[in-house]
Write a protein that holds these residues in place. Structure first.
Motif, PDB file in Angstrom:
ATOM      1  N   LYS A 333       9.834 -23.587 -23.089  1.00  0.00           N
ATOM      2  CA  LYS A 333      10.177 -22.069 -23.735  1.00  0.00           C
ATOM      3  C   LYS A 333      11.576 -21.533 -23.332  1.00  0.00           C
ATOM      4  CE  LYS A 333       8.072 -19.423 -20.601  1.00  0.00           C
ATOM      5  NZ  LYS A 333       7.433 -18.795 -19.788  1.00  0.00           N
ATOM      6  N   LEU A 345      10.370 -17.975 -27.243  1.00  0.00           N
ATOM      7  CA  LEU A 345      10.204 -18.921 -28.093  1.00  0.00           C
ATOM      8  C   LEU A 345       9.871 -20.274 -27.637  1.00  0.00           C
ATOM      9  CD1 LEU A 345      10.529 -20.251 -31.122  1.00  0.00           C
ATOM     10  CD2 LEU A 345      13.016 -20.681 -30.331  1.00  0.00           C
ATOM     11  N   ALA A 386       6.280 -17.816 -31.341  1.00  0.00           N
ATOM     12  CA  ALA A 386       7.239 -16.927 -31.338  1.00  0.00           C
ATOM     13  C   ALA A 386       6.840 -15.445 -30.882  1.00  0.00           C
ATOM     14  CB  ALA A 386       8.460 -16.957 -32.020  1.00  0.00           C
ATOM     15  N   ASP A 388       7.952 -11.032 -29.499  1.00  0.00           N
ATOM     16  CA  ASP A 388       8.809 -10.349 -28.886  1.00  0.00           C
ATOM     17  C   ASP A 388       8.323  -9.072 -28.662  1.00  0.00           C
ATOM     18  OD1 ASP A 388      11.434  -9.063 -28.378  1.00  0.00           O
ATOM     19  OD2 ASP A 388      11.945  -8.770 -30.367  1.00  0.00           O
ATOM     20  N   ARG A 402       2.481 -18.014 -34.311  1.00  0.00           N
ATOM     21  CA  ARG A 402       2.383 -19.395 -33.849  1.00  0.00           C
ATOM     22  C   ARG A 402       1.890 -20.340 -35.032  1.00  0.00           C
ATOM     23  NH1 ARG A 402       0.776 -22.080 -28.694  1.00  0.00           N
ATOM     24  NH2 ARG A 402      -0.340 -24.026 -29.126  1.00  0.00           N
TER      25      ARG A 402
END
Length: 646
Positions: A333, A345, A386, A388, A402
């Motif tokens: 990660k 990520l 990933a 955010d 994913r």
């Protein structure tokens, strides 16, 4: 005449209302009690389950519940199932005996749809897809994070939800700290635990040992288990540290006499798990984490005849099934934390192997079962994900995606989007939409079972889900939380009776179902009034068509009254009601409350150490909550114990 459940509910609610009324009328009398009602979670509380990186819970869009080690200790829980049974939206199917096995369902899902993790290790069985949690000692738990709804954009195969069990950290002080506890109750129920944390030189450590034993609160439901666990934190440089953990548990349980089937069941397990992880900053804004894990679960389920019908004399073998599972994997990660963004990520890689052995007795052999059958399926999986977390003033936006690939059902893409917004200083709204999936159990795709042929063409089950909720302390003296959810599940797995055709005409699973699950969750908790707190929770799920258990509607209700003088005494009365909506053929009984009373009194307090006495009355009014006629729950039973902290 009023029913017993109604009488007990009225009795407890009257007490609660009387306490609240008395405290409200006296509110102005004590300046020390004038405190602002916190939201259910403080903003500084961090959770890792939604994105696999710590973030403030006020930025979490998913429907999440957190249970702390303190809450687990206060309820005097012996198993994870007892803890999860208090979470609105989770429906735990277990008989409440000491050390009982359990099935975990979330918002009407099946048990195979809920991913259970311990130290980041997927705990679900390869053979059935479900997870058994009586092999996880509650004494090692720091907290449990529960996501209700798909968690596939972060974790993969988790169509129904995620139960992330996070263990206690290694110690940081040269002087060791720890806890020793012992309890004893009806039918020789015994629970002994010892935990120790500290630092030896630069290495931090946490060590745990536990033992549980019971003669069975119901006939033939004895339980015997022990557990060992260790964790070490090893600094490799100023900013780089490695963590190592290792555990072993061995629960052996008598599942009881199944009179209607003429069988006595017992089960034994051996579970070993280990992790190794490394975390290092690459720059001020970029951090790298790597980890490896290994899990070995060997379980044996034995069915012996009770001695009537056609299944042979007492004690003769009817069927024994052995599952020997090994899973080895790793995670990597990268986390980028800068300004408004916290981006993650990651990569997951796993290999799972199932060795399955079925031993059939003479009766089953007469009806066509082989005396012994074996299978050795395996599965490889890998994934890239990933997400955010973007913070824009009062708004937090969390996009995620994913890509999963496995050697059984191929590939799947799981996107998600979550939004939270702070409304003033006392309210928060959440909304999320996600796509998720669950991989079929290996026994259904590759291994087979008794009179069940494997179907290698099975596909994953998938869901589109949306949830929205609000959490607020805007009302005087009260915190409330409400969540609406809707899940559209496609390609659900259903059993096709005799679908394998000649020559055996065995059963077969197929992807030919659709199901819609929707419902509501409500929670409320009062501000402490003269050390008294009242809480309540409600959850309902409606399924169209009915789920695999034949339920169209399931719902639960929790009521809690807690007194804590913040000095030396606490008392808690907690009630749980559930409605499973099962067909009468199950012989179930669940239209009732189960009430538990927990008392704790501090008897010693010295600098750096204290000791408590505790007493628990389980099922205070001998209520009934069971889903099968041969799995009746115990009536009232008592236990007492002592806990020493240093």
């Amino acid at each position: 005449m009023e029913s017993r459940p109604l009488k007990t509910v009225i009795f407890v609610l009257c007490i609660a209302l009387a306490v609240v009324f008395r405290c409200l009328t006296s509110w102005a009398q004590s300046g020390e009690e004038m405190q602002v009602l916190r939201m259910f979670y403080n903003d500084e509380d961090l959770v890792i389950s939604p994105t696999r990186h710590p973030k403030p819970i006020s930025q979490v869009a998913e429907n999440i519940t957190v249970i702390t080690a303190k809450e687990i200790e206060d309820m005097n829980a012996h198993t994870v199932a007892e803890v999860l049974d208090r979470v609105p939206g989770l429906f735990i199917n277990f008989n409440r005996d000491f050390g009982a096995t359990s099935l975990i369902q979330a918002q009407g899902s099946e048990e195979r749809h809920v991913l259970v993790l311990t130290d980041g290790i997927p705990w679900n069985f390869l053979n059935s897809g479900g997870a058994e949690t009586n092999s996880i000692p509650v004494g090692i738990i720091e907290r449990i994070e529960v996501i209700k709804g798909p968690g596939s954009s972060a974790w993969g195969s988790a169509l129904g939800g995620v139960v992330n069990i996070i263990t206690r950290p290694a110690g940081t002080t040269e002087r060791p700290t720890g806890t020793i506890s012992a309890s004893y109750g009806k039918e020789d129920t015994q629970d002994y635990r010892a935990g120790l944390a500290g630092r030896a030189g630069s290495v931090g450590y946490y060590l745990f040992a536990g033992s549980q034993d019971a003669d069975g609160l119901r006939s033939s439901r004895e339980f015997d288990g022990y557990s060992l666990y260790s964790k070490f934190n090893i600094p490799l440089s100023t900013n780089v540290a490695a963590d190592l953990s290792m555990g072993y548990t061995q629960p052996d349980i008598g599942l009881g006499d199944f009179i209607t089937e003429g069988l006595r069941q017992s089960a034994g397990s051996h579970v070993f798990f280990a992790t190794a992880s490394l975390s290092a900053p690459l720059t001020r804004e970029l951090n790298l984490s790597l980890s490896l894990h290994h899990l070995k679960q060997k379980s044996i389920l034995t069915n012996n005849s009770l001695g009537w019908g056609l299944k042979g004399p007492p004690g003769v073998l009817y069927l024994e099934t052995e599952y020997d599972e090994k899973t080895t994997g790793g995670h990597g990660k990268l986390v980028f934390d800068h300004g408004q963004h916290t981006a993650v990520l990651g990569v997951d890689i796993d290999h799972g192997k199932l060795d399955q052995v079925l031993e059939a007795g003479a009766f089953l052999q007469l009806v066509g079962a082989p005396a012994r059958s074996t299978s050795h399926p395996d599965m490889d999986t890998w994934a890239v994900y990933a997400n955010d977390t973007i913070v824009l003033g009062r708004w937090s936006v969390t996009p995620g995606i994913r890509y999963d690939h496995n050697s059984i059902t191929g590939s799947f893409v799981s996107p998600s989007l979550g939004v939270t917004c702070l409304l003033g200083n006392d309210s928060l709204i959440r909304a999320s939409a996600a796509r998720g999936f669950t991989i079929p159990p290996l026994s259904w795709t590759s291994g087979g079972a008794l009179f069940l042929d494997p179907n290698r063409s099975l596909d994953h089950e998938e869901v589109w889900s949306c949830q929205a909720g609000v959490e607020s302390r805007a009302l005087p003296y009260l915190w409330v939380k409400a969540t609406l959810f809707r899940h559209e599940v496609d390609d659900t797995l259903t059993k096709d009776l005799y679908g394998a055709g000649p020559p055996g005409y065995n059963d077969l699973y197929a992807n030919d179902g659709e199901i819609t699950r929707h419902g509501l969750e409500l929670e409320a908790e009062t501000l402490p009034f003269y050390n008294m707190t009242v809480s309540a929770g409600y959850a309902c799920a409606h399924m169209r068509p009915s789920n695999e258990h034949g339920s169209d509607n399931i719902y639960s209700c929790n009521i809690g009254i807690r007194y804590d003088d913040n000095k030396s005494f606490t008392a808690e009365l907690f009630g749980h009601y559930v409605w499973w909506d099962l067909d009468k053929a199950w012989g179930a009984s669940y239209d009732d409350f189960i009430w538990d009373l927990n008392l704790r009194k501090k008897i010693l307090s010295r600098q750096g150490s204290d000791a408590d006495l505790f007493l628990t009355a389980h099922n205070l009014f001998s209520g009934s909550q069971y889903t099968y006629i041969d799995s009746r729950n115990p009536e009232t039973w008592l236990e007492a114990g002592m806990r020493l902290r240093f």
